[in-house]
Design an enzyme around this catalytic site. Structure first.
Site, PDB file in Angstrom:
ATOM      1  N   ASP A 314      42.355  24.044  35.707  1.00 56.64           N
ATOM      2  CA  ASP A 314      42.036  25.395  36.140  1.00 56.64           C
ATOM      3  C   ASP A 314      40.644  25.457  36.758  1.00 56.64           C
ATOM      4  OD1 ASP A 314      42.017  28.637  34.380  1.00 56.64           O
ATOM      5  OD2 ASP A 314      41.902  28.095  36.498  1.00 56.64           O
ATOM      6  N   GLU A 509      39.763  38.428  33.364  1.00 54.80           N
ATOM      7  CA  GLU A 509      39.114  37.301  32.684  1.00 54.80           C
ATOM      8  C   GLU A 509      37.922  37.772  31.853  1.00 54.80           C
ATOM      9  OE1 GLU A 509      40.344  34.444  36.416  1.00 54.80           O
ATOM     10  OE2 GLU A 509      39.089  33.602  34.867  1.00 54.80           O
TER      11      GLU A 509
HETATM   12  C1  GLC Z   1      41.417  31.424  37.197  1.00 62.21           C
HETATM   13  C2  GLC Z   1      42.316  31.612  36.002  1.00 62.21           C
HETATM   14  C3  GLC Z   1      43.709  31.088  36.208  1.00 62.21           C
HETATM   15  C4  GLC Z   1      44.118  31.316  37.646  1.00 62.21           C
HETATM   16  C5  GLC Z   1      43.242  30.441  38.518  1.00 62.21           C
HETATM   17  C6  GLC Z   1      43.523  30.601  40.007  1.00 62.21           C
HETATM   18  O1  GLC Z   1      40.186  30.934  36.802  1.00 62.21           O
HETATM   19  O2  GLC Z   1      41.833  31.119  34.760  1.00 62.21           O
HETATM   20  O3  GLC Z   1      44.574  31.775  35.285  1.00 62.21           O
HETATM   21  O4  GLC Z   1      45.487  30.965  37.832  1.00 62.21           O
HETATM   22  O5  GLC Z   1      41.857  30.662  38.287  1.00 62.21           O
HETATM   23  O6  GLC Z   1      43.160  31.877  40.449  1.00 62.21           O
END
Ligand code: GLC
Length: 630
Positions: A314, A509
């Protein structure tokens, strides 16, 4: 027998699948340099095609497939072919200049076409966070966020929503959705509660598997990314590795029993549903970042659970493992990460991996294994075989999808209090006074991950309907519906019904991490004014999580948890006025106090008793004939 939108959708999906199968284009011509290769023959088994393609690839081309690059970080379009990039993503809010369905299709098409111009012509995966519909696109259908779907406990509905989401993603060219979240939230102070279905491993697994089927089991398909492996819903408060956050990206207590009893089962369901990818979390498992844990990624996920898709890390996660990019990369790839999300620098990543292979720090067999897993997903999606644009742009925000979303809203509402059976209301209620920050605010009812990462407060989403507008549409011609956000009304009479529609501004987030999730002072003031000027007070919560309302609920006659319902606000009015019954059940425990956090639902002591237990929800009958005037 009443045919619901989801039944209609189901029949259409089957028909579309048959049509698409018939129309699948002939095998794509392979680059001349690869004559003699057989991977282009779509009659061959996928593994045979993968093996053949690997034989024809250079080490650099295999390494390129392991790079997932944020589209704003691609220095120039030619780099897609030059480095043979495996995938591109739009990070949340990563929209094209022309933010329309046409603009999205053009942008993604550019990257896809660029990937096909490389020596070996392997098409990219294009990934998006379509976690409540393809919310990146303003015209898209915005479905309830996952926590609301958890309240429906309806796997068939969730599968249909995933299929509709897949169609609205494919129409733009995106064939990879970074969903479903299988996180099990235990602490409402976390900013990502609403992305999860439930804190119950069984419910999360059942709905997660349904969502994956909806994405992947139709043609054309979208790859799922079950996330965030593992334990990313249970980090401890104030352990975040991000200085701006409190719990997101924090430390999950490394308890082996909880790992096996709670966190793993939803991922086992995802693997049984053939999830093509699994995304690691940004959390740590004790003192080890998940992306650095060979035990979790290879020993458990790949060897014990036999996951044969690919593991994608991630965001900038792998670079939090060690001080330097090289050491971080070596650790993550050797731990079992197959594709690395690179929000910034893919040249450095590719250079680091090549150097590591040259030094023997990463084996070629590990590179082959990673490339194999990625290519297997691409063949499974038919990326080498089918023509692009197999899905028409008109599906985006279609009436059918909006009807499905409206049905989901009605089913997601949880009736927590209903004194004197005040709900459902009569459409002939004489005077209804409405107040609250979320009454006429499509941005709040949609939540984040809607065009912008953090969402946008206010009424701006094309094709969407606010909850207030839905109520106005639902009431009869003789009803008087008054609205004032603050609950201030000129007349001093006492109205029959007051509806306070209140809740949380959008957040995503760690920006949603909050020490005491509750209602704002403005909303509490609006509720108080409405209480004083109406006979029956109904409170509707628009929130990404249970809120602390213990001391206030006794002043309310009825209470509805509506989560983040999305673009189809009429769905709330459908239940308020009895067109559909209230039937939603709490997808997670509703704490009484933050002192109970993180919530331990195995603790049966009096002090641990929640305000409402998971599974709680009052029901009402749908009204055939609206009641007489109240
Ligand atoms: C973010 C998230 C993840 C997401 C990714 C792409 O940091 O933690 O859930 O899919 O980045 O946007």
């Amino acid at each position: 027998m009443q045919i619901s939108p989801s039944h209609v959708i189901h029949l259409l999906f089957i028909a579309a699948g048959i049509v698409a199968l018939v129309l699948v284009a002939s095998p794509r011509n392979m680059p001349p340099s690869l004559n003699g290769a057989i991977y282009g023959d779509e009659t061959l088994p996928i593994d045979a095609r993968v093996n053949d393609l690997l034989v024809h690839m250079t080490l650099e081309e295999k390494i390129g497939q392991m790079a997932l690059v944020e589209k704003n970080s691609v220095h120039e379009l030619d780099d897609v072919a030059t480095y043979g990039l495996g995938a591109i993503l739009s990070g949340a809010g990563g929209k094209p200049e022309n933010n329309t369905p046409e603009g999205w299709r053009a942008m993604i098409g550019q990257f896809t076409n660029a990937s096909r111009s490389s020596r070996i012509g392997i098409p990219i995966l294009y990934g998006v966070d379509a976690n409540h519909g393809n919310g990146n696109v303003p015209d898209a259908t915005i479905f309830p966020h996952a926590l609301g779907l958890g309240a429906t406990r309806d796997p068939e509905l969730v599968e249909h929503i995933a299929r509709a989401t897949a169609e609205e993603s494919l129409a733009t060219g995106a064939q990879w959705n970074f969903s479903p979240s299988l996180d099990l939230p235990t602490d409402i102070r976390w900013g990502r509660i609403y992305e999860a279905f439930s804190d119950d491993p069984e419910l999360a697994g059942e709905l997660g598997a349904a969502y994956i089927r909806g994405l992947q089991e139709f043609t054309p398909a979208v790859a799922a990314a079950a996330k965030h492996y593992i334990g990313a819903g249970s980090m401890a408060w104030q352990t975040s590795s991000n200085k701006d956050f409190f719990i997101d990206q924090g430390i999950t207590p490394p308890d082996e029993k909880t790992l096996r009893d709670a966190y793993l089962p939803p991922f086992q369901r995802a693997i049984e549903a053939n999830a093509l990818s699994i995304m690691t979390g940004l959390n740590a498992w004790g003192d080890t970042k998940v992306s650095a844990s060979r035990y979790l990624l290879t020993d458990v996920l790949k060897n014990e659970l036999h996951f044969n898709g690919f593991v994608v890390s991630d965001w900038y996660g792998i670079y939090e493992i060690a001080p330097g990019t090289y050491d971080s990369t070596v650790t993550a790839i050797n731990a079992g990460v197959d594709m690395v999300m690179l929000p910034y620098d893919y040249v450095q990543f590719i250079s680091d991996v090549k150097k590591a292979v040259g030094r023997g720090a990463i084996s070629e067999s590990r590179i082959d294994d990673a490339a194999r897993r990625i290519l297997r997903a691409k063949f499974a999606l038919g990326l080498f075989d089918a023509d692009d644009a197999a899905v028409d742009l008109s599906v985006i925000g279609s009436e059918l999808h909006r009807a499905l979303a409206r049905e989901a809203v009605g089913k997601s509402l949880v009736l927590l209090k209903n004194d004197d059976s005040i709900l459902p209301l009569s459409i002939h209620s004489k005077k209804i006074r409405i107040a609250g920050s979320a009454a006429d605010n499509i941005g709040m009812q949609s939540g984040a991950w809607t065009v912008e990462w953090q969402g946008v407060d206010g009424n701006w989403l094309p094709g969407a309907t606010s909850i207030l507008a839905g109520i106005r549409q639902a009431t009869g011609p003789d009803a008087i519906v008054q609205y004032d956000k603050d609950g201030t009304f000129a007349e001093k009479d006492i109205a029959d019904i007051g509806i306070a529609i209140v809740g949380e501004k959008p957040y995503a987030e760690g920006w949603g991490d909050a020490a005491n999730p509750t209602l704002s002072a403005d909303d509490m003031a609006a509720i108080k004014r409405l209480r004083a000027s109406t006979r029956h007070l109904i409170v509707i919560l628009i929130s990404g999580r249970p809120l602390i309302i213990t001391d206030d609920i006794s002043n309310w006659d009825a209470l509805v948890a509506s989560w983040l319902p999305g673009s189809e606000g009429e769905g709330v009015a459908d239940a308020l006025f009895g067109n559909v019954p209230f039937g939603g059940k709490l997808p997670m425990y509703w704490p009484r106090s933050i002192k109970q956090l993180p919530f331990d639902w195995t603790d049966s002591s009096a002090s641990a008793r929640p305000l409402f237990p998971r599974g709680f929800g009052l029901t009402t009958e749908s009204l055939k004939n609206p009641k007489s005037n109240r």
